[in-house]
Design an enzyme around this catalytic site. Structure first.
Site, PDB file in Angstrom:
ATOM      1  N   ASN A   1       0.997  -0.982  -0.235  1.00 48.42           N
ATOM      2  CA  ASN A   1       0.294  -0.241  -0.293  1.00 48.42           C
ATOM      3  C   ASN A   1       0.925   1.445  -0.686  1.00 48.42           C
ATOM      4  OD1 ASN A   1      -2.419   1.384   0.238  1.00 48.42           O
ATOM      5  ND2 ASN A   1      -3.383  -0.479   1.169  1.00 48.42           N
ATOM      6  N   ARG A   2       0.531   3.014   0.567  1.00 51.54           N
ATOM      7  CA  ARG A   2       0.908   3.503   0.156  1.00 51.54           C
ATOM      8  C   ARG A   2       1.599   4.316   1.759  1.00 51.54           C
ATOM      9  NH1 ARG A   2      -3.609   3.604  -2.785  1.00 51.54           N
ATOM     10  NH2 ARG A   2      -2.835   4.233  -5.284  1.00 51.54           N
TER      11      ARG A   2
ATOM     12  N   HIS B   1       2.847   0.434  -2.745  1.00 53.19           N
ATOM     13  CA  HIS B   1       3.617  -0.990  -2.868  1.00 53.19           C
ATOM     14  C   HIS B   1       5.347  -1.376  -2.624  1.00 53.19           C
ATOM     15  CE1 HIS B   1      -0.371  -2.109  -3.343  1.00 53.19           C
ATOM     16  NE2 HIS B   1      -0.242  -2.334  -4.577  1.00 53.19           N
TER      17      HIS B   1
ATOM     18  N   HIS C   1      -1.360  -9.479  -3.961  1.00 51.54           N
ATOM     19  CA  HIS C   1      -2.224  -8.573  -5.010  1.00 51.54           C
ATOM     20  C   HIS C   1      -3.008  -8.678  -5.753  1.00 51.54           C
ATOM     21  CE1 HIS C   1      -2.879  -4.697  -6.819  1.00 51.54           C
ATOM     22  NE2 HIS C   1      -2.873  -4.413  -6.091  1.00 51.54           N
TER      23      HIS C   1
ATOM     24  N   ASP D   1     -11.337   2.099  -3.044  1.00 51.71           N
ATOM     25  CA  ASP D   1      -9.705   1.924  -3.106  1.00 51.71           C
ATOM     26  C   ASP D   1      -9.647   2.465  -1.497  1.00 51.71           C
ATOM     27  OD1 ASP D   1      -6.727   1.639  -3.350  1.00 51.71           O
ATOM     28  OD2 ASP D   1      -6.596   3.075  -5.121  1.00 51.71           O
TER      29      ASP D   1
ATOM     30  N   GLN E   1      -7.663  -3.506   1.841  1.00 48.63           N
ATOM     31  CA  GLN E   1      -7.564  -3.313   1.593  1.00 48.63           C
ATOM     32  C   GLN E   1      -8.645  -3.660   0.091  1.00 48.63           C
ATOM     33  OE1 GLN E   1      -6.123  -0.283   1.366  1.00 48.63           O
ATOM     34  NE2 GLN E   1      -6.860   0.746  -0.482  1.00 48.63           N
TER      35      GLN E   1
ATOM     36  N   GLU F   1      -6.981  -7.003  -0.060  1.00 45.78           N
ATOM     37  CA  GLU F   1      -5.650  -6.994   0.434  1.00 45.78           C
ATOM     38  C   GLU F   1      -5.237  -7.486   1.693  1.00 45.78           C
ATOM     39  OE1 GLU F   1      -2.986  -5.209  -2.325  1.00 45.78           O
ATOM     40  OE2 GLU F   1      -4.908  -4.278  -3.018  1.00 45.78           O
TER      41      GLU F   1
END
Length: 379
Positions: free
Chosen positions: A103-104, A129, A203, A277, A315, A343
């Site tokens: 993720n971020r 990622h 993912h 998202d 996620q 995820e």
């Protein structure tokens, strides 16, 4: 390097009894070569009930997941590519192992013990990622392959100190396991020689009607046992708020059709994400064994996927950036809504939010995330 014992892996999947256990078969083949000439192996785990998984050593990637429907008709429920070259030349994380940090991370920066670390900003100024050459873009070593009532594939990779800006030499291991009940277990383990952050997941993008089906995945029904989610900014970074889902577009506590609120322009969060998202804060939190994180059902075929995990977040990504420019399996052009990602993980940007569960990993305290894709048939 010492990891958690794998003898208990069978417990991650639904156990088979001594009377009905049948060996899950294993096959190995050459999937092609990378530009540097390295050979990439593909390993297929196949159960007698029709469930099978094909894994590429490149990216420790789940390339396909075959599941039968109520009439025994098989379909690949995972989006992806037919050939290795497409995974290398058109990376889109399909089925890949994500790390070091899934993720971020905001602005690609985090602070640990007073020191700030800068990561590659590969997503509009953020790190996505892992950033740079993440775990999805490396060739993992095939450590072992075994058949039996629970077949296993063990893959390993060492990420050196400073790799993509992360501190510590990280020794990572991913174990795929398949049993005769249709349970595909994925166990992520990692150990660092310095304090660092780790957040690993898979993912895969799923469509229970079958990859490439004409209607996409939008008639699938999704359940997420979460009473709250983490809203995001315009750059898809969590604000730090935990917002209740009750009654809104993010309320999946009861099964609902994916398309119900996907285009709800009245919801600022649907607008920000161009769909879903977002990370859901699972009611179960962190658990010692995998517990339900999501359920995805195709009513027409009966194919059902349950995602179980030990992690506190999930996620949900509705494939918003699939725009028909990627040619997937069997020549299918992938578009928004053709598949969704579910995820399990720590919360996005966790290192920058003190109220989120920590993603810190210290020497002598290994990282471990156990998850299961459980395939069944709903009638």
């Amino acid at each position: 390097m010492k990891f958690y014992a794998l003898a208990s892996l069978a417990a991650l999947c639904a156990a088979t009894t001594a009377n009905d256990a049948m060996a899950v078969t294993v096959s190995r083949e050459n999937a092609g070569k990378l530009p540097d000439g390295a050979v990439v192996e593909a390993v297929t785990l196949k159960a007698a009930n029709g469930v099978s998984a094909r894994i590429l050593a490149y990216g420790a990637t789940l390339q396909s997941l075959i599941a039968p429907d109520a009439k025994g008709r098989k379909a690949d429920i995972a989006l992806g590519y037919d050939d290795l070259d497409s995974y290398v030349n058109h990376p889109n994380y399909f089925g890949a192992t994500i790390g070091r940090f899934a993720n971020r991370i905001a602005n690609g920066r985090f602070t640990l013990d007073g020191k700030t670390y800068q990561l590659p900003q590969n997503d509009h100024g953020q790190t996505l990622h892992g950033g740079g050459r993440g775990f999805d873009k490396v060739l993992w070593k095939v450590e072992s392959v075994t058949s039996g009532p629970v077949a296993k594939l063990v893959l390993t990779h060492t990420s050196p100190d400073g790799d993509s800006g992360y501190p510590g030499t990280l020794k990572a291991r991913v174990t795929y396991s398949l049993d005769e009940k249709g349970n595909l277990g994925i166990l992520f383990e990692a150990e660092s020689d310095k304090p660092t952050i780790v957040n690993m997941t898979n993912h895969a993008l799923f469509n229970m009607a079958g990859e490439g089906s004409s209607g996409g995945a939008m008639d699938n029904r999704l359940t997420i046992p979460a009473g709250a989610y983490t809203p995001v900014s315009a750059t898809l970074i969590p604000t730090g708020e935990l917002r209740k889902v009750a009654g809104g577009a993010f309320d999946f506590r009861k099964a609902r059709r994916l398309n119900d609120a996907l285009r709800d322009g009245h919801d600022d969060q649907i607008v920000a994400g161009r769909g879903y998202d977002h990370n859901f804060a699972l009611d179960k939190g962190v658990t010692p064994t995998p517990q339900l994180a999501a359920r995805l059902v195709d009513p027409a075929s009966g194919r059902t996927l349950e995602v179980l995990s030990t992690e506190p977040g999930l996620q949900f990504y509705s494939g918003n950036f699939l725009d028909g420019t990627l040619i997937g399996k069997h020549g299918h052009l992938y578009r928004m809504g053709d598949g969704i990602a579910l995820e399990p993980q720590k919360f996005p940007d966790a290192p920058n939010h003190s109220n989120f569960i920590s993603a810190r990993v210290d020497p002598g305290k290994p990282y471990r995330h156990a998850m299961i894709y459980r395939l069944t048939i709903s009638h």
